[in-house]
Design a protein around this motif. Structure first.
Motif, mmCIF file in Angstrom:
data_model
loop_
_atom_site.group_PDB
_atom_site.id
_atom_site.type_symbol
_atom_site.label_atom_id
_atom_site.label_comp_id
_atom_site.label_asym_id
_atom_site.label_seq_id
_atom_site.Cartn_x
_atom_site.Cartn_y
_atom_site.Cartn_z
ATOM 1 N N LEU A 95 20.087 3.966 -19.254
ATOM 2 C CA LEU A 95 18.871 3.750 -18.464
ATOM 3 C C LEU A 95 17.806 4.713 -18.960
ATOM 4 O O LEU A 95 18.072 5.918 -19.109
ATOM 5 N N GLN A 96 16.626 4.185 -19.229
ATOM 6 C CA GLN A 96 15.542 4.989 -19.775
ATOM 7 C C GLN A 96 14.488 5.237 -18.700
ATOM 8 O O GLN A 96 14.135 4.342 -17.945
ATOM 9 N N GLY A 97 13.992 6.453 -18.662
ATOM 10 C CA GLY A 97 12.947 6.850 -17.720
ATOM 11 C C GLY A 97 12.417 8.200 -18.144
ATOM 12 O O GLY A 97 12.361 8.486 -19.341
ATOM 13 N N THR A 100 17.277 10.319 -19.442
ATOM 14 C CA THR A 100 18.226 9.229 -19.696
ATOM 15 C C THR A 100 19.372 9.337 -18.702
ATOM 16 O O THR A 100 19.892 10.432 -18.480
ATOM 17 N N TYR A 158 13.506 4.299 -13.727
ATOM 18 C CA TYR A 158 14.439 4.099 -14.833
ATOM 19 C C TYR A 158 14.710 2.611 -14.971
ATOM 20 O O TYR A 158 14.685 1.870 -13.979
#
Length: 173
Positions: A95-97, A100, A158
């Motif tokens: 999950l990217q935001g 991580t 995210y």
């Protein structure tokens, strides 16, 4: 006085119908139709058709757990196939935001078979084997999603893309 064409048309039509042997006959003809095998699924996220993938986006806080129950307000998979299928899931990555969140912290469950919580991976993993739809009620299944945000993770939005595919089942599991 002449005969009007309109007046003559009705008796002529009746005469044709009465003298035509096909009009009263019935026939039996054998018809064969070949229906090709079809493997097709539809992913529904929050009631919207999204093809075979969707992006899960969540605003999260560190140390919290989030759940998206499967169903009309969450994730559902619809089987439109006319053959038994095997269904698979995978994630695009972590999950990217702002930071991580490891993909293993996102779990799936249910799939209409009470499948237990299982961590997502970046490779296709089987979630349902030999799925046979015999009625409309069996064609739509819920998928529960669960996310655990590690302590110390920066709060924020995210996201991750999640994919499903189906293949023709080779037979009984």
């Amino acid at each position: 006085m002449g005969i009007h064409l309109k007046t003559l048309a009705v008796p002529v039509l009746l005469l044709i119908l009465l003298t035509n042997p096909v009009s009263g006959a019935s026939a039996v003809q054998e018809v064969r139709v070949t229906v090709p095998e079809s493997v097709e699924i539809m992913v529904l996220w929050k009631g919207e058709e999204v093809g075979n993938s969707f992006t899960l986006t969540a605003t999260v806080e560190p140390g919290k757990e989030y759940t998206w129950p499967g169903g009309p307000q969450g994730l559902q998979i619809k089987d439109l196939s006319n053959v038994p299928i095997d269904l698979y899931i995978k994630a695009e990555g972590d999950l990217q935001g702002p930071e991580t969140i490891p993909i293993q912290n996102l779990k799936y469950a249910n799939y209409g078979t009470n499948l237990p919580k299982t961590p997502l991976t970046t490779t296709y993993t089987p979630v349902r084997r030999n799925w046979v739809v015999k009625s409309e009620d069996e064609s739509l299944i819920p998928v529960d999603l669960h996310l655990t945000v590690p302590p110390g993770t920066a709060a924020g939005v995210y996201s991750v893309r999640i994919y499903h595919i189906a293949v023709k089942s080779p037979g009984e599991p």
